[in-house]
Scaffold this active site. Structure first.
Site, PDB file in Angstrom:
ATOM      1  N   CYS A  90      -5.999  -2.732   2.582  1.00  0.00           N
ATOM      2  CA  CYS A  90      -5.826  -2.503   4.017  1.00  0.00           C
ATOM      3  C   CYS A  90      -7.116  -2.654   4.828  1.00  0.00           C
ATOM      4  O   CYS A  90      -7.584  -3.767   5.041  1.00  0.00           O
ATOM      5  CB  CYS A  90      -5.190  -1.131   4.241  1.00  0.00           C
ATOM      6  N   GLU A 127       0.853  -1.194   0.000  1.00  0.00           N
ATOM      7  CA  GLU A 127       0.000   0.000   0.000  1.00  0.00           C
ATOM      8  C   GLU A 127       0.888   1.244   0.000  1.00  0.00           C
ATOM      9  O   GLU A 127       1.860   1.339   0.725  1.00  0.00           O
ATOM     10  CB  GLU A 127      -0.903   0.002   1.235  1.00  0.00           C
ATOM     11  N   LYS A 163      -9.774   2.071  -2.643  1.00  0.00           N
ATOM     12  CA  LYS A 163     -10.070   1.638  -1.274  1.00  0.00           C
ATOM     13  C   LYS A 163     -11.471   2.078  -0.877  1.00  0.00           C
ATOM     14  O   LYS A 163     -11.829   3.258  -0.984  1.00  0.00           O
ATOM     15  CB  LYS A 163      -9.028   2.227  -0.317  1.00  0.00           C
TER      16      LYS A 163
END
Length: 270
Positions: A152, A41, A111
């Site tokens: 994440c 990331e 995301k």
């Protein structure tokens, strides 16, 4: 067997250095036989709000995406491009690009769940102060099979990984910069849980730990098989983590414990 590599790079505040380092790591992994290589990331800038907008790139004018296309085509591999700050219509997204061996973008994940937390005696961070959220579940096809992709904090939402598996994913890549509060507490457990829940291979790709940087990542990039076994796990240092993947094993586990045929979705939405 399919060889997969996770590049746990040390990320600095110098974008060009980060891109050159990522290029070298991907090339080394491909030289060592990896057919799918993933970055972490925010591989092109530190995972810190102050760096996101100044390093954000539009998709059609991106040094980072150009590097991913170049190295994938040179080595004839799939590259899961960790994530970068993407600029689109004056918004910044935390975005991962996937490039095929022809150097073409075949998937893009923004995301979905933004990391807005305030942990007593731990970390306080609000991604929503700097980033906008995506709204699409991302799965993509390769010659090896269908793959899911998220970033994440997305892993903490089991419905998302389950939807990917129901859409045919047998592998799920999660570029993720867990911190020194949540990493030791939850990193391994989350990846093993999602692998067991969905009978998939799970890959967690972290930046290397930099105790002097703007953000201190946990590290410990990880590969977990559908039985929940850890096939490989890194340390906190910069490294490349490899795994030999047998997708027939996914079918074996699913046949032995047939959770998909035992599901009762008519009950879950009540």
């Amino acid at each position: 067997m399919l060889k997969v590599a996770l590049c746990q790079t040390l990320v600095s505040d110098k974008k060009l250095n980060n891109l050159e380092n990522a290029y070298r790591k991907i090339s080394r992994a491909a030289f060592n036989g990896a057919k799918i290589v993933s970055l972490c990331e925010m591989f092109n800038c530190p995972y810190s709000g102050q760096y996101f907008r100044i390093n954000a790139e539009e998709e059609d004018d991106s040094q980072s995406v150009d590097m991913l296309k170049k190295v994938a085509k040179e080595w004839q591999i799939y590259v899961v491009g960790g994530s970068i700050p993407e600029l689109c219509e004056n918004k910044v997204y935390n975005t991962s690009y996937v490039v095929n061996p022809q150097g073409e973008i075949i998937a893009k994940h923004r995301k979905i769940h933004l990391f807005d937390v305030d942990i007593q005696n731990g970390i306080r961070f609000k991604e929503s102060d700097f980033l906008s959220s995506g709204n699409e579940v991302t799965v993509f096809d390769t010659i090896y099979g269908r793959i899911g992709l998220c970033i994440c904090y997305d892993i903490r939402f089991p419905e998302l990984i389950r939807k990917m598996s129901l859409m045919g994913a047998k592998m799920v890549f999660v570029p993720a910069a867990f911190n020194m509060t949540t990493g030791p507490a939850h990193w391994t457990t989350l990846f093993r849980a999602r692998a067991i829940d969905n009978q998939v291979y799970m890959f967690g790709i972290s930046p290397a730990r930099d105790i002097n940087g703007a953000y201190t990542s946990y590290g410990h990039s990880i590969i977990v098989n559908p039985w929940g076994e850890i096939l490989n796990e890194g340390s906190e240092f910069e490294d490349i983590i490899y795994g030999e993947i047998d997708l027939d094993y996914v079918d074996k586990v699913r046949n032995e414990i047939p959770i998909y045929s035992h599901r009762k979705p008519e009950l879950y939405n009540k």
